[in-house]
Design a protein around this motif. Sequence first.
Motif, short mmCIF file in Angstrom:
data_model
loop_
_atom_site.label_atom_id
_atom_site.label_comp_id
_atom_site.label_asym_id
_atom_site.label_seq_id
_atom_site.Cartn_x
_atom_site.Cartn_y
_atom_site.Cartn_z
N LYS A 70 0.85 -1.18 0.00
CA LYS A 70 0.00 0.00 0.00
C LYS A 70 0.89 1.23 0.00
O LYS A 70 1.80 1.34 0.82
N ILE A 71 0.63 2.12 -0.92
CA ILE A 71 1.36 3.38 -0.97
C ILE A 71 0.35 4.48 -0.66
O ILE A 71 -0.64 4.66 -1.36
N SER A 72 0.58 5.19 0.42
CA SER A 72 -0.31 6.30 0.77
C SER A 72 0.50 7.58 0.75
O SER A 72 1.71 7.58 0.95
N HIS A 73 -0.19 8.65 0.48
CA HIS A 73 0.49 9.94 0.45
C HIS A 73 -0.38 10.99 1.11
O HIS A 73 -1.60 10.96 1.03
N ASN A 74 0.30 11.90 1.78
CA ASN A 74 -0.38 12.99 2.45
C ASN A 74 0.53 14.21 2.36
O ASN A 74 1.61 14.21 2.92
N MET A 75 0.07 15.18 1.62
CA MET A 75 0.80 16.44 1.47
C MET A 75 2.26 16.22 1.05
O MET A 75 3.18 16.74 1.65
N GLY A 76 2.44 15.37 0.02
CA GLY A 76 3.78 15.15 -0.52
C GLY A 76 4.59 14.09 0.20
O GLY A 76 5.67 13.74 -0.25
N GLU A 77 4.10 13.58 1.32
CA GLU A 77 4.82 12.54 2.05
C GLU A 77 4.24 11.18 1.68
O GLU A 77 3.04 10.95 1.80
N TYR A 78 5.10 10.29 1.20
CA TYR A 78 4.68 8.96 0.79
C TYR A 78 5.08 7.93 1.84
O TYR A 78 6.18 7.98 2.37
N LYS A 79 4.17 7.00 2.10
CA LYS A 79 4.45 5.90 3.01
C LYS A 79 4.14 4.59 2.29
O LYS A 79 3.12 4.47 1.61
#
Length: 161
Positions: free
Chosen positions: A70-79
Amino acid sequence: MANDWKTIEKGYLGDLLVQKKFIEKGYNLFKPVLENGKVDLIVEKNNVYFKIQIKTIQTENNKKIIPLRKISHNMGEYKIKLYTKDDIDFFIGADIESNDLYILPISFSSKYTRSVSINNCQEFKNNFKQMELLCGNIENEEDDNVETLTDNADGNDVGTE
């Protein structure tokens, strides 16, 4: 045409395909209220529950693959999140072009870190049998806990014995 669908539309179609196939196989389905969890679907049959992560099959370099993270992103930050046996029991790769499901046990999918080609998953193609074996009575498609009514019965309990 499948190539014209947006990523989110493909995801929904994959999810619906999985739900349809499990209903056809006699499973009960439970969907999480929130979509940000590790589990996309919980399926149950004969009081045996499985946590499912659904991924729609993608084409990469002319090969069909099942993404396994799973690749999640929030305000340019990817996890990037890798799933474990504590998170899910099965990955299901949904091929919305062929209507096939690749039902991968976590013990198989955890050997890969990014994705797996469907060419390496042929033994799991539409293989509900592996789940049925864990649920019991694979030979009997009917629910053993359901009472069959005779032609004379109307389903109403009348009187006492």
